[in-house]
Write a protein that holds these residues in place. Structure first.
Motif, PDB file in Angstrom:
ATOM      1  N   GLN A  73      -3.352   1.177  -9.773  1.00 15.35           N
ATOM      2  CA  GLN A  73      -2.907   2.413  -8.725  1.00 15.35           C
ATOM      3  C   GLN A  73      -2.375   1.200  -7.965  1.00 15.35           C
ATOM      4  O   GLN A  73      -0.804   1.244  -7.985  1.00 15.35           O
ATOM      5  CB  GLN A  73      -3.227   2.888  -7.840  1.00 15.35           C
ATOM      6  CG  GLN A  73      -2.319   3.810  -6.700  1.00 15.35           C
ATOM      7  CD  GLN A  73      -2.692   4.170  -5.443  1.00 15.35           C
ATOM      8  OE1 GLN A  73      -4.365   3.940  -4.606  1.00 15.35           O
ATOM      9  NE2 GLN A  73      -2.441   4.698  -4.464  1.00 15.35           N
ATOM     10  N   LYS A  74      -2.624  -0.378  -7.429  1.00 17.86           N
ATOM     11  CA  LYS A  74      -2.212  -1.080  -6.806  1.00 17.86           C
ATOM     12  C   LYS A  74      -1.520  -1.586  -7.238  1.00 17.86           C
ATOM     13  O   LYS A  74      -0.724  -2.685  -6.725  1.00 17.86           O
ATOM     14  CB  LYS A  74      -3.330  -2.092  -5.782  1.00 17.86           C
ATOM     15  CG  LYS A  74      -3.701  -0.725  -4.345  1.00 17.86           C
ATOM     16  CD  LYS A  74      -4.632  -1.242  -3.215  1.00 17.86           C
ATOM     17  CE  LYS A  74      -5.146  -0.532  -2.005  1.00 17.86           C
ATOM     18  NZ  LYS A  74      -6.465  -0.620  -1.502  1.00 17.86           N
ATOM     19  N   GLU A  75      -1.567  -2.385  -8.147  1.00 14.60           N
ATOM     20  CA  GLU A  75      -1.523  -2.958  -9.112  1.00 14.60           C
ATOM     21  C   GLU A  75      -0.490  -2.746  -9.804  1.00 14.60           C
ATOM     22  O   GLU A  75       1.107  -3.731 -10.000  1.00 14.60           O
ATOM     23  CB  GLU A  75      -2.257  -3.891 -10.843  1.00 14.60           C
ATOM     24  CG  GLU A  75      -3.997  -4.396  -9.234  1.00 14.60           C
ATOM     25  CD  GLU A  75      -4.801  -4.483 -10.889  1.00 14.60           C
ATOM     26  OE1 GLU A  75      -4.965  -3.907 -11.109  1.00 14.60           O
ATOM     27  OE2 GLU A  75      -4.667  -5.823 -11.653  1.00 14.60           O
ATOM     28  N   LEU A  76       0.115  -1.609  -9.858  1.00 11.13           N
ATOM     29  CA  LEU A  76       0.930  -0.976 -10.660  1.00 11.13           C
ATOM     30  C   LEU A  76       2.502  -0.639 -10.077  1.00 11.13           C
ATOM     31  O   LEU A  76       3.311   0.127 -10.298  1.00 11.13           O
ATOM     32  CB  LEU A  76       0.294   0.410 -11.349  1.00 11.13           C
ATOM     33  CG  LEU A  76      -0.584   0.595 -12.440  1.00 11.13           C
ATOM     34  CD1 LEU A  76      -0.439   1.740 -12.960  1.00 11.13           C
ATOM     35  CD2 LEU A  76      -0.129  -0.378 -13.662  1.00 11.13           C
ATOM     36  N   GLN A  77       2.200  -0.904  -8.275  1.00 10.96           N
ATOM     37  CA  GLN A  77       3.006  -1.113  -7.517  1.00 10.96           C
ATOM     38  C   GLN A  77       4.612  -1.689  -7.396  1.00 10.96           C
ATOM     39  O   GLN A  77       5.426  -1.455  -7.017  1.00 10.96           O
ATOM     40  CB  GLN A  77       2.617  -0.899  -5.921  1.00 10.96           C
ATOM     41  CG  GLN A  77       1.582  -0.062  -5.612  1.00 10.96           C
ATOM     42  CD  GLN A  77       2.267   1.726  -5.765  1.00 10.96           C
ATOM     43  OE1 GLN A  77       3.231   2.006  -5.407  1.00 10.96           O
ATOM     44  NE2 GLN A  77       1.612   2.699  -5.801  1.00 10.96           N
ATOM     45  N   GLU A  78       3.938  -2.924  -7.674  1.00  7.14           N
ATOM     46  CA  GLU A  78       4.441  -3.480  -8.060  1.00  7.14           C
ATOM     47  C   GLU A  78       4.705  -4.740  -9.269  1.00  7.14           C
ATOM     48  O   GLU A  78       3.444  -5.636  -9.980  1.00  7.14           O
ATOM     49  CB  GLU A  78       4.556  -5.044  -6.968  1.00  7.14           C
ATOM     50  CG  GLU A  78       5.642  -4.580  -5.433  1.00  7.14           C
ATOM     51  CD  GLU A  78       4.919  -5.737  -4.012  1.00  7.14           C
ATOM     52  OE1 GLU A  78       4.979  -6.586  -5.039  1.00  7.14           O
ATOM     53  OE2 GLU A  78       5.067  -4.793  -3.285  1.00  7.14           O
ATOM     54  N   ILE A  79       5.219  -4.387 -10.089  1.00  7.92           N
ATOM     55  CA  ILE A  79       4.852  -4.753 -11.678  1.00  7.92           C
ATOM     56  C   ILE A  79       6.067  -5.450 -12.386  1.00  7.92           C
ATOM     57  O   ILE A  79       7.140  -5.693 -11.623  1.00  7.92           O
ATOM     58  CB  ILE A  79       4.289  -4.289 -12.711  1.00  7.92           C
ATOM     59  CG1 ILE A  79       4.818  -3.507 -12.968  1.00  7.92           C
ATOM     60  CG2 ILE A  79       2.356  -3.820 -12.157  1.00  7.92           C
ATOM     61  CD1 ILE A  79       4.600  -2.012 -14.026  1.00  7.92           C
TER      62      ILE A  79
END
Length: 822
Positions: free
Chosen positions: A644-650
């Motif tokens: 979840q958190k990693e996919l916020q800013e990719i």
């Protein structure tokens, strides 16, 4: 985002949001292609059962999928709310039928909403409310004015103890379900719809329904029962009156040795009056009338009959033929009279043997002589006519035509097409139904209620008498009125309509449910109709579907709708079984949907019931299967939680590793598989299986170092979008959790890339004489010659063919190479 999958909190949250946002409200939009998805509406019995859950879950997947595919989707719900159980509850528990019904509706509506079904609740209809049955009455009057509604005498089930007419479903084992008194047949005036006027069209237009199961169309064909034959006029010896007999085997008329009348045939009473046969025949008739139609026509029921002391004259050979009555002949099929040809009909043969009646052979196999003393069964195949006067020697197929010509030329009969289908008896002598809007005046006769006086309100404050008779007969303010034509005293019709009338047009009312001026506006009904996908149990394959088709055709002829068929495609889902039997309270094998939703959530209940079996097949309930579906949704939750958190800013990554390409190929292969399974075949179980494989692939990829998060986002987005129609709550929550603002159910369905499906490398199997010896990874685009060259260079291939002759090499590029040696 919480670490734990809290289904109850999530499902309550999103059901409220969907309702507040009017998520599923739909209007006509000429700029979009419409799609009308409909499940058969339920009788409000009080609680949903697993059959309901299956029906509505299937419909919801279709509706949500089509919405994501860009269609303007109508997906309504309502209640088939009149009917006998409400009266039984009133009698048993003292609860007014209206209260019992509306309380049940409130409960079942709550249960349906807890399942997260995407209904446009603004279009809800309830057939027992005046705003609906006003238009049921108005439609009845259109049938009446167009000559399709009429009243005639018909034999009905009569309980002498309750002094009332019983519907077929109120007769249990030949007795009244209320008092166990043996039910009799009684002739009473009844209302009918002239569905037989449409028999040929109802049959022919089945060919216009390629989206219907063949078994359902066959059931309707058999129910309509078209046959071609002749009506032959036999003359009563005593009176000279004619008894018409319908037959499809006029080629056997010279073999008639007796005539059988239905016990209810009006000629029976006339011919036995004042004779020694009167009392015994009346006694026999009474005993037969206590049997159901199903029992009388069953091949397993013993055929019983009695000679009535009268004769007819066979019009072709002038022979004197005895008249019998028998339990297997029905008044409302054909003409209520059957010619007995025992040599060439199995039923007649058994009857003749039982009662020692003559048997005459009139058809013989070509080149073979039948001997009566050697016959143990009737001869029913084609052959040559014998003992048939001027027709002797003709092939019987030719004889069918020649005998029909002969009858017509001499005025002794006529060609006739017959249908098994009878006119639809819509009268019900009970309270909880739509009142029939007819007034009876001594001066004017039967007078239709004027449109301005509709609806004829059904009184709600009624008393059920111990006799079981309809309360409407004893409510003066309902019964007594004035004639609309002459203003004189008159009485209302106290029969109510068969509930099948209500369900024969509800799909039209959904298109315009708030209209107070018309049953429905033509522009709206023509935009939405016909229903693109209808879903319901196969138990309604004949009557409901046939009546709805009849209604649609009639209303089209009246200029009210343009459609000629109501349902373009039909899916008949299988039953939900437990321990091999249909769920029922009496068997103690009922599983409550509410308990499952409370314990595991609505998404789990939906997912299991869609995954456990293809929709058209019966489904065996499995507690382990439910738990497995719950575990799967938890795996999806944990997967998204992890990223979840990693996919916020990719950041996008253009270069894909081999492992990346494998995952991307799995994602797009899953999109392709799920799309085709849902759109083309309704194979929801295999679609869900493919989604599960995608989740497995994502978990494997999660363990790899240097993951491509851009690809992971693409994969998780696809996963959630594909799962959304099946499990709408969890996917909505996770879609929001990964940073999306709009509802997942308003997104476009994912589209697969053909390029992504192409593999860089493939694994090829090496076989020697059909047995697997090794495997080889090669470039996917390798041609046949290069592939064979690469395989022959393998050590195991060299060892296997050393010193042997290669007979041939069988190559399937991208799959296998089989070297055949000797």
């Amino acid at each position: 985002m919480q670490e734990r999958y809290n289904f109850s909190e999530i499902e309550e949250k999103w059901q409220k949001k969907w309702a507040d946002r009017l998520m599923y409200k739909v209007d006509e939009d000429p700029g979009k292609v419409k799609y009308y998805c409909l499940e058969m509406f339920p009788y409000p019995s009080g609680n949903l059962h697993m059959g309901h859950v299956r029906n509505y879950s299937i419909g919801d997947v279709v509706a949500r999928f089509k919405t994501m595919r860009g269609y303007n989707v109508l997906h309504p719900m309502g209640w088939d709310a009149f009917g006998l159980p409400a009266e039984n509850a009133a009698i048993k528990h003292g609860i007014p039928p209206a209260k019992w019904t509306l309380d049940n509706i409130n409960n079942m509506r709550r249960q349906l909403k807890s399942m997260g079904i995407s209904y446009d609740w603004d279009r809800e209809v309830t057939t027992c409310l005046p705003d609906y049955y006003k238009w049921t009455q108005w439609l009845f009057l259109q049938f009446y004015k167009n000559g399709l509604a009429y009243k005639k005498k018909a034999h009905v089930n009569w309980c002498p103890s309750c002094a009332t007419v019983l519907a077929n479903e109120q007769v249990v084992d030949g007795a009244c379900e209320r008092c166990d008194t043996v039910v009799e047949k009684k002739a009473l005036e009844q209302w009918f719809f002239r569905i037989t006027d449409y028999a040929q069209e109802l049959l022919d237009s089945l060919a216009d329904l390629p989206g219907w199961p063949e078994k359902v169309k066959t059931m309707q064909e058999n129910w309509i029962g078209r046959s071609e034959g002749a009506e032959i006029h036999f003359t009563v010896e005593k009176t000279g009156e004619k008894i018409p007999v319908y037959t499809t085997r006029q080629d056997t008329v010279f073999g008639v040795t007796y005539l059988v009348l239905a016990p209810e045939h009006p000629m029976v009473e006339k011919l036995i009056a004042g004779t020694e046969y009167e009392e015994p025949v009346k006694s026999f008739v009474k005993s037969v009338q206590q049997m159901t139609e199903i029992a009388r026509t069953s091949t397993e029921t013993e055929k019983e009959g009695m000679f009535i002391g009268a004769y007819v004259i066979n019009p072709l050979n002038e022979e004197r033929v005895p008249i019998w009555v028998a339990n297997y002949v029905l008044l409302d099929y054909g003409t209520g009279a059957v010619m007995g040809v025992p040599a060439h009909d199995e039923r007649d043969f058994a009857f003749a043997k039982k009662y020692n009646l003559p048997i005459r052979i009139v058809i013989e196999p070509v080149g073979q002589e039948l001997k009566l003393e050697e016959m143990t069964t009737a001869y029913t195949d084609d052959g040559i006519m014998v003992n048939s006067g001027e027709f002797t020697g003709l092939p019987n197929k030719e004889g069918l035509v020649r005998v029909a010509n002969h009858l017509e030329e001499r005025g002794k009969g006529k060609r006739k097409i017959n249908f098994r289908l009878r006119d639809w008896l819509i009268s019900r002598q009970r309270y909880w139904g739509a009142p029939i809007p007819i007034i009876y005046c001594e001066k004017c006769g039967a007078v239709p209620v004027p449109d301005k006086d509709l609806p004829v309100y059904l009184p709600l404050d009624v008393e059920f008498r111990p006799t079981g008779e309809s309360p409407l007969n004893h409510i003066p303010e309902f019964l007594h009125t004035t004639c609309p034509e002459c203003g004189g005293p008159a009485t209302r019709e106290t029969d109510t309509m068969d509930t099948f009338v209500c369900s024969s047009w509800y799909f039209l009312r959904y298109t315009d449910p708030k209209n107070t001026e018309e049953a429905f506006g033509k522009e709206k009904v023509d935009y939405w109709m016909n229903v693109d996908q209808y879903i319901g149990g196969v138990e309604h394959a004949i009557l409901h579907l046939l009546y709805a088709r009849f209604f649609t055709k009639a209303l089209s002829n009246f200029g009210l709708v343009s459609a000629r068929e109501p349902f373009k495609n039909l899916l008949t889902q299988g039953m939900v079984l437990k321990d091999g039997s249909k769920m029922s309270k009496s068997k103690g094998n009922v599983v409550s949907p509410e308990e499952i939703i409370k314990k595991f959530g609505a998404d789990t209940a939906r997912l299991f019931i869609l995954f456990a079996a293809p929709p058209e097949r019966d489904l065996e309930w499995s507690d382990q299967g439910v738990e497995g579906s719950y575990r799967f949704l938890n795996r999806v939750w944990r997967l998204v939680y992890h990223y979840q958190k990693e996919l916020q800013e990719i950041k996008p990554q253009d270069i894909l590793s081999p492992e990346d390409k494998d995952l991307r190929r799995l994602v797009h292969g899953t999109i392709k598989k799920v799309t085709e399974d849902v759109e083309q075949r309704f194979n929801f179980n295999t679609a869900i299986s493919a989604i599960m494989e995608l989740v497995n692939g994502l978990y494997q990829y999660k363990e790899r170092p240097n993951q491509n998060l851009s690809l992971v986002k693409e994969a998780i987005d696809a996963l959630l979008l594909l799962l959304a129609p099946f499990a709408p709550h969890i996917t909505e929550e996770l879609w929001e959790a990964v940073g999306n603002k709009d509802s997942i159910h308003k997104q476009s369905w994912p589209v697969y890339s053909e390029e992504a499906l192409i593999a860089d490398e493939v694994e090829v199997v090496l076989q020697i004489n059909g047995k697997v010896r090794d495997r080889l990874v090669v470039p996917a685009q390798l041609d046949r010659a290069e592939l064979e060259k690469a395989v022959l260079a393998m050590d195991k291939a060299k060892a296997a063919i050393e010193g042997k002759e290669i007979v041939k090499i069988i190559t399937v590029p991208g799959k296998l190479v089989n070297i055949v040696v000797k």
